[in-house]
Scaffold this active site. Structure first.
Site, PDB file in Angstrom:
ATOM      1  N   ASP A  43      -1.560   0.194  -3.202  1.00 12.90           N
ATOM      2  CA  ASP A  43      -0.866   1.000  -2.177  1.00 12.90           C
ATOM      3  C   ASP A  43       0.607   1.317  -2.462  1.00 12.90           C
ATOM      4  O   ASP A  43       1.353   0.443  -2.907  1.00 12.90           O
ATOM      5  CB  ASP A  43      -0.835   0.245  -0.837  1.00 12.90           C
ATOM      6  CG  ASP A  43      -2.154  -0.346  -0.439  1.00 12.90           C
ATOM      7  OD1 ASP A  43      -3.145  -0.143  -1.144  1.00 12.90           O
ATOM      8  OD2 ASP A  43      -2.179  -1.026   0.595  1.00 12.90           O
ATOM      9  N   GLN A  59       2.192  -1.904  -4.418  1.00 14.01           N
ATOM     10  CA  GLN A  59       1.471  -3.163  -4.604  1.00 14.01           C
ATOM     11  C   GLN A  59       1.196  -3.318  -6.090  1.00 14.01           C
ATOM     12  O   GLN A  59       0.582  -2.445  -6.717  1.00 14.01           O
ATOM     13  CB  GLN A  59       0.139  -3.115  -3.833  1.00 14.01           C
ATOM     14  CG  GLN A  59       0.296  -3.193  -2.331  1.00 14.01           C
ATOM     15  CD  GLN A  59       0.646  -4.597  -1.884  1.00 14.01           C
ATOM     16  OE1 GLN A  59      -0.221  -5.448  -1.794  1.00 14.01           O
ATOM     17  NE2 GLN A  59       1.912  -4.851  -1.591  1.00 14.01           N
ATOM     18  N   TRP A  67      -6.588  -6.456  -9.748  1.00 15.85           N
ATOM     19  CA  TRP A  67      -5.882  -6.901  -8.546  1.00 15.85           C
ATOM     20  C   TRP A  67      -5.737  -8.422  -8.556  1.00 15.85           C
ATOM     21  O   TRP A  67      -6.594  -9.134  -9.064  1.00 15.85           O
ATOM     22  CB  TRP A  67      -6.672  -6.445  -7.307  1.00 15.85           C
ATOM     23  CG  TRP A  67      -5.938  -6.667  -6.016  1.00 15.85           C
ATOM     24  CD1 TRP A  67      -5.017  -5.845  -5.461  1.00 15.85           C
ATOM     25  CD2 TRP A  67      -6.070  -7.789  -5.122  1.00 15.85           C
ATOM     26  NE1 TRP A  67      -4.561  -6.370  -4.281  1.00 15.85           N
ATOM     27  CE2 TRP A  67      -5.187  -7.568  -4.048  1.00 15.85           C
ATOM     28  CE3 TRP A  67      -6.834  -8.951  -5.135  1.00 15.85           C
ATOM     29  CZ2 TRP A  67      -5.057  -8.456  -2.983  1.00 15.85           C
ATOM     30  CZ3 TRP A  67      -6.696  -9.848  -4.070  1.00 15.85           C
ATOM     31  CH2 TRP A  67      -5.818  -9.589  -3.009  1.00 15.85           C
ATOM     32  N   ARG A 166      -2.112  -7.104   9.242  1.00 19.57           N
ATOM     33  CA  ARG A 166      -1.271  -6.735   8.095  1.00 19.57           C
ATOM     34  C   ARG A 166      -0.774  -5.298   8.094  1.00 19.57           C
ATOM     35  O   ARG A 166      -1.164  -4.484   8.889  1.00 19.57           O
ATOM     36  CB  ARG A 166      -2.035  -7.008   6.802  1.00 19.57           C
ATOM     37  CG  ARG A 166      -3.337  -6.258   6.644  1.00 19.57           C
ATOM     38  CD  ARG A 166      -3.956  -6.562   5.264  1.00 19.57           C
ATOM     39  NE  ARG A 166      -5.270  -5.984   5.108  1.00 19.57           N
ATOM     40  CZ  ARG A 166      -6.395  -6.612   5.387  1.00 19.57           C
ATOM     41  NH1 ARG A 166      -6.385  -7.836   5.856  1.00 19.57           N
ATOM     42  NH2 ARG A 166      -7.568  -6.005   5.209  1.00 19.57           N
ATOM     43  N   TRP A 304     -10.892   1.516  -4.137  1.00 24.71           N
ATOM     44  CA  TRP A 304     -11.324   0.133  -4.358  1.00 24.71           C
ATOM     45  C   TRP A 304     -12.707   0.096  -4.997  1.00 24.71           C
ATOM     46  O   TRP A 304     -13.557   0.932  -4.706  1.00 24.71           O
ATOM     47  CB  TRP A 304     -11.355  -0.634  -3.031  1.00 24.71           C
ATOM     48  CG  TRP A 304      -9.984  -0.957  -2.531  1.00 24.71           C
ATOM     49  CD1 TRP A 304      -9.346  -0.383  -1.461  1.00 24.71           C
ATOM     50  CD2 TRP A 304      -9.074  -1.917  -3.072  1.00 24.71           C
ATOM     51  NE1 TRP A 304      -8.098  -0.935  -1.315  1.00 24.71           N
ATOM     52  CE2 TRP A 304      -7.904  -1.874  -2.283  1.00 24.71           C
ATOM     53  CE3 TRP A 304      -9.132  -2.812  -4.149  1.00 24.71           C
ATOM     54  CZ2 TRP A 304      -6.794  -2.689  -2.531  1.00 24.71           C
ATOM     55  CZ3 TRP A 304      -8.033  -3.622  -4.410  1.00 24.71           C
ATOM     56  CH2 TRP A 304      -6.884  -3.556  -3.589  1.00 24.71           C
TER      57      TRP A 304
HETATM   58  C1  FRU Z   1      -5.011  -1.604   1.258  1.00 26.10           C
HETATM   59  C2  FRU Z   1      -4.752  -3.102   1.200  1.00 26.10           C
HETATM   60  C3  FRU Z   1      -3.822  -3.531   2.321  1.00 26.10           C
HETATM   61  C4  FRU Z   1      -3.199  -4.772   1.777  1.00 26.10           C
HETATM   62  C5  FRU Z   1      -3.063  -4.454   0.312  1.00 26.10           C
HETATM   63  C6  FRU Z   1      -3.220  -5.632  -0.590  1.00 26.10           C
HETATM   64  O1  FRU Z   1      -5.427  -1.052   0.049  1.00 26.10           O
HETATM   65  O2  FRU Z   1      -5.971  -3.815   1.244  1.00 26.10           O
HETATM   66  O3  FRU Z   1      -4.457  -3.716   3.570  1.00 26.10           O
HETATM   67  O4  FRU Z   1      -1.958  -5.057   2.357  1.00 26.10           O
HETATM   68  O5  FRU Z   1      -4.060  -3.488   0.024  1.00 26.10           O
HETATM   69  O6  FRU Z   1      -2.945  -5.312  -1.908  1.00 26.10           O
END
Ligand code: FRU
Length: 495
Positions: A43, A59, A67, A166, A304
């Site tokens: 993100d 991120q 990830w 979150r 994802w």
């Molecule tokens: C969205 C998400 C968010 C979270 C982040 C973790 O893609 O799942 O909800 O904060 O990615 O990387």
């Protein structure tokens, strides 16, 4: 003396930068999209214009192309086009964020930049049970960040929420701060609303919007809430929506409601949910307001659990080009590439005017290009027409307008390596006169049509010598009123 936290930041930075040097010439590396020096990103986070410069965080997993524990990577730009990589802004380290600094947003307060993010902690080895809290970090120079000593600033989950709690998006209205947070309860996604006078003490105001047992998903991630053209837009990224025909085809969606919000009653009345971008790869979008009053959106340009061929080269993930949002008369969001992107144009290699095509016309050859084409269709026999890009030996990415069904179809089945995933389509308001604007980077395509109402964003992984750009028509004659191709330049300033 360096602290243990500073050592972690530096080692993560070094890992990504060193690997970046070895992978920088691999074929799928993007020329004008934000990605990490190496390894994984998802993100966009903390979008803000601070002291005249645009900052984008993301991120980031600096140690792997997959990830993992999330850091915040950081780039900045003077023009939303040329980006400079900055040191990693946040690393997971404290008890409250030790397994990840998850998504969040940025604010300017007292001349400082504040980041509000979710601290993630796994409570079991399977990463099923989790604790999520909201945290703050501050910077005076916009580069180095210190976590607030009062962290976590919000950890109490209201009755209506759950441990999935979150992705804080914070904004200022008059003299107060407001925040939306994503959550779920009983497998129904929700957005919670908070208010604060100082960013540290947050008052729960209630549920802003929620899935009332419709097909709107079990969890709402990455909410964003803003005023646009006199209405209020709630942007969300729901998980778990079921496909309905050609809608909601991806594993997860990003979409929005528009409606009316009152700061007196804290009530939001909204209309139906619309998917924002109909391509294969668009998620977790976030917006910000810049100094010129534009509401600008950037999203993660991936999906994802999808095959990502660039992982073999040591990196994965990128962000979309920045897009300006506006609303049409029906309250639908329109997206337009920011005008600054014109500065990427190197050479206009093709300019076609008033040309009739019956089958195919090769108009160029490029891996990074902007293509603008305007078609007029008077011949009722035309079954299909459009543009093919990255054409080569057995490879092509095809954009087809189907007049009978008034739709635009993006086909990446033969785009090259990786994810395939069939067709994505979007309705057009009419097909008599169609304008397409396409941004092509080395492993992505973004298509803008119908005055910004119809946008498709997808990753593609063609061979480096599949470069052909063609216009085509089937079943009759299509008049190409104009077609222009510009080659585009690389826009990264290396640090
Ligand atoms: C969205 C998400 C968010 C979270 C982040 C973790 O893609 O799942 O909800 O904060 O990615 O990387």
């Amino acid at each position: 003396m360096e602290t243990a936290y500073e050592r972690l930041l530096l080692s993560a930075q070094k890992e990504a930068s060193d690997k970046g040097e070895t992978i920088k010439d691999t074929p799928y590396r993007l020329g004008f999209h934000i990605s990490a020096p190496a390894n994984w990103i998802n993100d966009p986070n903390g979008l803000i214009q601070f002291k005249g410069e645009y900052h984008v965080f993301y991120q980031f997993h600096p140690f792997s192309e997959k990830w993992g524990p999330m850091y915040w990577g950081h780039v900045k730009s003077k023009d939303l086009v040329h980006w400079e990589q900055l040191p990693i802004a946040l690393a997971p380290f404290e008890d409250y964020d030790r397994d990840g600094c998850f998504s969040g947003s940025a604010v300017e307060h007292d001349g400082k930049m504040g980041l509000i993010y979710t601290g993630n902690v796994w409570l079991d080895d399977q990463q099923q049970e989790l604790k999520q809290v909201q945290c703050l970090a501050w910077s005076t120079d916009g580069v180095n960040f210190t976590k607030d000593c009062s962290n976590p600033v919000l950890s109490r989950i209201p009755e209506e929420g759950s441990s999935h709690f979150r992705d804080p998006k914070v904004w200022k209205h008059e003299s107060s701060w407001y925040m939306v947070l994503g959550t779920k309860k009983n497998e129904l996604g929700k957005v919670l609303l908070y208010q604060s006078d100082d960013l540290q003490n947050w008052k729960y105001e209630g549920v802003l919007a929620e899935n009332k047992e419709e097909n709107l998903g079990f969890m709402w991630e990455c909410p964003d809430f803003f005023e646009l053209g006199g209405r209020h837009v709630l942007l969300i990224s729901p998980e778990g929506m079921e496909q309905e025909g050609t809608e909601y085809v991806n594993l997860k969606q990003t979409g929005y409601f528009t409606g009316e919000f009152s700061y007196e009653t804290m009530q939001y009345k909204h209309g139906q949910f619309f998917e924002l971008d109909k391509g294969h790869d668009f998620y977790a979008a976030q917006t910000f307001l810049d100094d010129t009053g534009r509401r600008i959106l950037i999203a993660w340009m991936d999906m994802w659990e999808q095959e990502m061929p660039s992982q073999e080269d040591g990196w994965a993930g990128a962000l979309t080009i920045p897009r300006v949002l506006s609303l049409d008369k029906e309250g639908r969001l329109l997206m337009h590439p920011v005008a600054e992107l014109d500065s990427l144009r190197k050479e206009k290699t093709v300019s076609v005017k008033e040309y009739a095509i019956e089958n195919e016309l090769v108009i160029g050859s490029a891996d990074m290009a902007e293509i603008a084409a305007e078609f007029r269709v008077d011949d009722p026999g035309v079954r299909a027409f459009g543009v093919k890009v990255r054409c080569g030996d057995g490879e092509e990415t095809v954009l087809t307008i189907v007049p009978d069904e008034c739709k635009l179809v993006l086909d990446r089945e033969n785009s090259g390596k990786g994810p395939g995933g069939g067709l994505r389509e979007a309705k057009l308001s009419q097909v008599k006169s169609v304008s397409l604007r396409i941004f092509l980077d080395r492993s992505s395509i973004e298509v803008f049509a119908d005055g910004g109402a119809c946008v498709l964003t997808s990753r593609i992984f063609p061979s480096s010598d599949s470069l052909g750009i063609k216009l085509f028509a089937e079943g009759g004659t299509v008049n190409v009123q104009s077609a222009e191709v510009w080659t585009l330049g690389d826009a990264y300033i290396k640090r």
